[in-house]
Design an enzyme around this catalytic site. Structure first.
Site, PDB file in Angstrom:
ATOM      1  N   HIS A 126       7.075 -27.188  10.383  1.00 50.12           N
ATOM      2  CA  HIS A 126       8.115 -27.850  10.096  1.00 50.12           C
ATOM      3  C   HIS A 126       8.762 -29.019  10.661  1.00 50.12           C
ATOM      4  CE1 HIS A 126       8.539 -23.727   8.632  1.00 50.12           C
ATOM      5  NE2 HIS A 126       8.610 -23.175   9.595  1.00 50.12           N
TER       6      HIS A 126
ATOM      7  N   LYS B 271      15.806 -26.819   2.728  1.00 51.25           N
ATOM      8  CA  LYS B 271      17.118 -26.885   3.467  1.00 51.25           C
ATOM      9  C   LYS B 271      17.922 -28.443   2.727  1.00 51.25           C
ATOM     10  CE  LYS B 271      15.999 -24.628   7.740  1.00 51.25           C
ATOM     11  NZ  LYS B 271      17.194 -23.598   7.643  1.00 51.25           N
TER      12      LYS B 271
ATOM     13  N   ARG C 276       0.749  -1.194  -0.258  1.00 52.80           N
ATOM     14  CA  ARG C 276       0.063  -0.047   0.032  1.00 52.80           C
ATOM     15  C   ARG C 276       0.826   1.437  -0.137  1.00 52.80           C
ATOM     16  NH1 ARG C 276      -3.872  -1.842   4.677  1.00 52.80           N
ATOM     17  NH2 ARG C 276      -1.903  -2.621   5.537  1.00 52.80           N
TER      18      ARG C 276
ATOM     19  N   LYS D  99      12.053 -20.861  21.903  1.00 53.29           N
ATOM     20  CA  LYS D  99      12.742 -19.516  21.811  1.00 53.29           C
ATOM     21  C   LYS D  99      13.533 -19.119  23.031  1.00 53.29           C
ATOM     22  CE  LYS D  99       9.909 -17.188  18.241  1.00 53.29           C
ATOM     23  NZ  LYS D  99      10.863 -17.096  17.027  1.00 53.29           N
TER      24      LYS D  99
ATOM     25  N   GLU E 217      16.153 -22.361  19.689  1.00 51.68           N
ATOM     26  CA  GLU E 217      16.791 -21.399  19.223  1.00 51.68           C
ATOM     27  C   GLU E 217      17.177 -20.029  20.102  1.00 51.68           C
ATOM     28  OE1 GLU E 217      14.593 -20.213  14.943  1.00 51.68           O
ATOM     29  OE2 GLU E 217      13.214 -20.213  16.660  1.00 51.68           O
TER      30      GLU E 217
ATOM     31  N   HIS F 151       9.821 -23.707   4.422  1.00 54.48           N
ATOM     32  CA  HIS F 151      11.189 -23.388   3.900  1.00 54.48           C
ATOM     33  C   HIS F 151      12.246 -24.468   4.385  1.00 54.48           C
ATOM     34  CE1 HIS F 151      11.468 -21.299   7.638  1.00 54.48           C
ATOM     35  NE2 HIS F 151      12.733 -21.408   7.509  1.00 54.48           N
TER      36      HIS F 151
HETATM   37  N1  LIG Z   1       8.821 -12.304   8.629  1.00 56.74           N
HETATM   38  C1  LIG Z   1       9.235 -13.804   8.458  1.00 56.74           C
HETATM   39  O1  LIG Z   1      10.482 -14.035   8.806  1.00 56.74           O
HETATM   40  C2  LIG Z   1       8.229 -14.754   8.131  1.00 56.74           C
HETATM   41  C3  LIG Z   1       8.614 -16.175   8.327  1.00 56.74           C
HETATM   42  C4  LIG Z   1       7.820 -17.122   7.730  1.00 56.74           C
HETATM   43  C5  LIG Z   1       6.528 -16.987   7.287  1.00 56.74           C
HETATM   44  N2  LIG Z   1       5.992 -15.497   7.152  1.00 56.74           N
HETATM   45  C6  LIG Z   1       4.758 -15.242   6.847  1.00 56.74           C
HETATM   46  O2  LIG Z   1       5.065 -14.192   5.482  1.00 56.74           O
HETATM   47  C7  LIG Z   1       3.817 -13.372   5.509  1.00 56.74           C
HETATM   48  C8  LIG Z   1       4.242 -11.924   5.767  1.00 56.74           C
HETATM   49  O3  LIG Z   1       5.000 -11.879   6.675  1.00 56.74           O
HETATM   50  P1  LIG Z   1       5.923 -10.515   7.257  1.00 56.74           P
HETATM   51  O4  LIG Z   1       6.753 -10.975   8.368  1.00 56.74           O
HETATM   52  O5  LIG Z   1       6.414 -10.176   6.018  1.00 56.74           O
HETATM   53  O6  LIG Z   1       4.696  -9.274   7.485  1.00 56.74           O
HETATM   54  P2  LIG Z   1       4.786  -7.790   7.403  1.00 56.74           P
HETATM   55  O7  LIG Z   1       6.087  -7.247   7.820  1.00 56.74           O
HETATM   56  O8  LIG Z   1       3.754  -7.256   8.224  1.00 56.74           O
HETATM   57  O9  LIG Z   1       4.588  -7.303   5.620  1.00 56.74           O
HETATM   58  C9  LIG Z   1       3.167  -7.679   5.200  1.00 56.74           C
HETATM   59  C10 LIG Z   1       3.145  -6.754   3.891  1.00 56.74           C
HETATM   60  O10 LIG Z   1       1.903  -7.077   3.647  1.00 56.74           O
HETATM   61  C11 LIG Z   1       1.711  -5.583   3.026  1.00 56.74           C
HETATM   62  N3  LIG Z   1       0.128  -5.567   3.082  1.00 56.74           N
HETATM   63  C12 LIG Z   1      -0.717  -5.559   4.069  1.00 56.74           C
HETATM   64  N4  LIG Z   1      -1.922  -5.289   3.960  1.00 56.74           N
HETATM   65  C13 LIG Z   1      -1.997  -4.919   2.672  1.00 56.74           C
HETATM   66  C14 LIG Z   1      -2.923  -4.715   1.824  1.00 56.74           C
HETATM   67  N5  LIG Z   1      -4.118  -4.808   2.134  1.00 56.74           N
HETATM   68  N6  LIG Z   1      -2.726  -4.416   0.398  1.00 56.74           N
HETATM   69  C15 LIG Z   1      -1.527  -4.491   0.076  1.00 56.74           C
HETATM   70  N7  LIG Z   1      -0.299  -5.038   0.823  1.00 56.74           N
HETATM   71  C16 LIG Z   1      -0.537  -4.876   2.015  1.00 56.74           C
HETATM   72  C17 LIG Z   1       2.325  -4.788   3.933  1.00 56.74           C
HETATM   73  O11 LIG Z   1       2.791  -3.316   3.377  1.00 56.74           O
HETATM   74  P3  LIG Z   1       1.656  -2.114   3.641  1.00 56.74           P
HETATM   75  O12 LIG Z   1       0.979  -2.508   5.019  1.00 56.74           O
HETATM   76  O13 LIG Z   1       2.426  -0.932   3.628  1.00 56.74           O
HETATM   77  O14 LIG Z   1       0.534  -2.400   2.583  1.00 56.74           O
HETATM   78  C18 LIG Z   1       3.791  -5.534   3.978  1.00 56.74           C
HETATM   79  O15 LIG Z   1       4.465  -5.160   2.747  1.00 56.74           O
HETATM   80  C19 LIG Z   1       2.947 -13.781   6.708  1.00 56.74           C
HETATM   81  O16 LIG Z   1       1.625 -14.765   6.355  1.00 56.74           O
HETATM   82  C20 LIG Z   1       3.886 -14.766   7.961  1.00 56.74           C
HETATM   83  O17 LIG Z   1       3.175 -15.630   8.553  1.00 56.74           O
HETATM   84  C21 LIG Z   1       6.997 -14.622   7.637  1.00 56.74           C
END
Ligand SMILES: NC(=O)c1ccc[n+]([C@@H]2O[C@H](COP(=O)([O-])OP(=O)(O)OC[C@H]3O[C@@H](n4cnc5c(N)ncnc54)[C@H](OP(=O)(O)O)[C@@H]3O)[C@@H](O)[C@H]2O)c1
Length: 457
Positions: free
Chosen positions: A229, A171, A45, A329, A205, A167
């Site tokens: 996992h 590995k 966004r 953790k 971890e 993921h």
């Molecule tokens: N981070 C990790 O290490 C990790 C590891 C494994 C899995 N995951 C999974 O990956 C996914 C993302 O996690 P994350 O940690 O990256 O979350 P995050 O940092 O909160 O990022 C979410 C992204 O989605 C965008 N977004 C949210 N609402 C939106 C909308 N209505 N329209 C367009 N864009 C939107 C946000 O940008 P804006 O709000 O600016 O639009 C941001 O770019 C989740 O399902 C999480 O469970 C994350």
């Protein structure tokens, strides 16, 4: 399947994209595996333009792909574009896929609450034939929500177009379980209840919450690590020999194991599981606050940061062998390994065989290592036993796990992603534990941050 022509990352400014997806693309480019004509389009966004997104991408690469040199990073980032928009608006989704000269891979790097509306939106969009959808974890929060998401996906997309990410499957040590087991006469005959006394699958971890309360406080260690996992690791350790290394035989063999995992009763949950959360402590020279003091945590939710469950696989091969799955953790040491402890031999001609401990086969991850603990006649005293370790440190993985899995999505090979029935079977195993914990069947213990946790590792 035809190689993808465009990758659309929904959630392009988020943590997952910056930490894993953009580095994965850079590593694929350096290894010359990135499809030559692939376009990358980021969507979120924030009202950015392509230039601003490329600057952001470069800063993420400097931090999370430091070994990719500056010129290579500039080159790959030059392929990235950006489009601001709210992905719950079907017109935005349509615009993202418009004009692609072939299949599109749409990566849902979004908050999980958006998975269903976005899948529904994509179903009505003009996605080119052969396109694929990549769904991040968590895939549902329980069996019902996972089944509903599967139904929604299957209404518009064939199963082979859906890539549910885990993921861990990218590995190399995880993949090495297959080579070790099925290509070695040394190990193949040992891999059963007759010889294996217990299996420990451990993912300890030192990292604590690290600002992720928004997600983690609603998930906890059982949902975050064990449900996906660690059960995947259990599948690879326990499965029967597949008829080949195709997507179908491999995933069929994994699902067969999951179906054979005995569901725990509430009484068994009380005796065979441990849940705990960390109290304040020190990890090395770092002071760590108690979990409940971390910003964004609601202590009344009683979320566990440590989960341990002992499961049994009801098959002839594994009758009576406990599989202990443990993850926590803020522990004192990183320990990521699968250990198979072998049964002691009978009638040894040596006096004190117990002194050297059991034979143990260990597969460690990060760093990747295979070790076998054995007993040998020691130097000096030829008829006394000494412990010895045979160890192979594996070469560093050519591609990071996310790069491996992205490449599969580009090429349309779902072998290392989670099939719909696998995702649901995993919930079927974990749900009785969650229900019994909610009903108070196991106390919520505490362990100091930096300690070994509430049970022996
Ligand atoms: N981070 C990790 O290490 C990790 C590891 C494994 C899995 N995951 C999974 O990956 C996914 C993302 O996690 P994350 O940690 O990256 O979350 P995050 O940092 O909160 O990022 C979410 C992204 O989605 C965008 N977004 C949210 N609402 C939106 C909308 N209505 N329209 C367009 N864009 C939107 C946000 O940008 P804006 O709000 O600016 O639009 C941001 O770019 C989740 O399902 C999480 O469970 C994350």
């Amino acid at each position: 399947m035809t190689t993808a022509a465009r990758l659309v990352i929904l959630g392009a400014t988020g943590d997952l994209t910056g930490r894993y997806l953009l580095p994965a693309l850079a590593h694929l480019a350096v290894a010359e595996h990135l499809p030559e004509r692939l376009e990358v389009l980021g969507v979120a966004r924030d009202d950015w333009d392509t230039g601003r997104f490329r600057e952001h991408a470069l800063s993420r690469l400097r931090r999370h792909a430091a070994n990719v040199d500056g010129a290579a990073a500039e080159r790959v980032v030059g392929r990235f574009g950006y489009r601001p928009g709210d992905v719950t608006d079907p017109a935005v989704l349509d615009a993202c896929v418009e004009g692609a000269g072939g299949p599109v891979v749409v990566y849902l790097a979004l908050p999980p609450s958006l998975f269903a509306p976005v899948v529904a939106g994509l179903a009505g969009s003009r996605l080119p034939t052969g396109s694929r959808i990549v769904v991040e974890k968590p895939f549902g929060t329980d069996l019902d929500s996972a089944a509903s998401l599967n139904d929604l996906l299957h209404r518009s997309f064939p199963e082979e177009a859906v890539f549910r990410m885990d993921h861990f499957l990218g590995k190399q040590t995880v993949q090495n379980v297959l080579g070790l087991r099925f290509a070695n006469r040394l190990f193949d005959p040992l891999w059963c209840a007759e010889h294996v006394e217990r299996v420990d699958i451990v993912w300890d971890e030192t990292v604590a919450l690290e600002g992720r309360a928004g997600y983690y406080d609603h998930a906890g260690a059982l949902r975050d690590m064990v449900q996906n996992h660690l059960l995947q690791l259990l599948c690879l350790v326990a499965m029967e020999r597949p008829s080949g290394l195709g997507e179908r035989p491999l995933r069929d063999a994994k699902v067969a194991v999951l179906r054979q995992v005995r569901r725990l009763t509430a009484d068994e949950v009380a005796g065979q599981s441990v849940r705990a959360r960390y109290a304040a402590g020190r990890i090395g020279d770092r002071a760590v606050p108690a979990y409940v003091q971390e910003p964004g945590v609601d202590g009344d939710r009683r979320t566990e940061t440590f989960a341990e469950v002992t499961l049994f696989v009801d098959s002839h091969r594994w009758r009576g062998v406990p599989f202990r799955l443990r993850s926590g953790k803020a522990l004192g040491m990183d320990s990521r390994e699968i250990r198979l402890q072998l049964r002691p031999l009978e009638r040894l001609p040596f006096g004190q065989p117990d002194e050297v401990g059991p034979n143990v086969i260990t597969l460690s991850m990060d760093p990747d290592r295979l070790a076998a603990d054995i007993a040998l006649n020691g130097a000096g005293e030829p008829f006394c036993l000494d412990p010895a370790r045979l160890e192979v440190v594996l070469a560093p993985q050519e591609l990071p796990a996310y790069a491996r899995l992205l490449l599969d999505a580009f090429e349309g090979d779902p072998i290392l992603s989670i099939r719909a029935d696998e995702a649901e079977e995993c919930w079927r195993i974990v749900e009785p534990v969650l229900a019994a914990w909610d009903a108070g069947a196991a106390p919520l213990l505490e362990y100091p941050a930096g300690s070994g946790g509430p049970t022996a590792g």
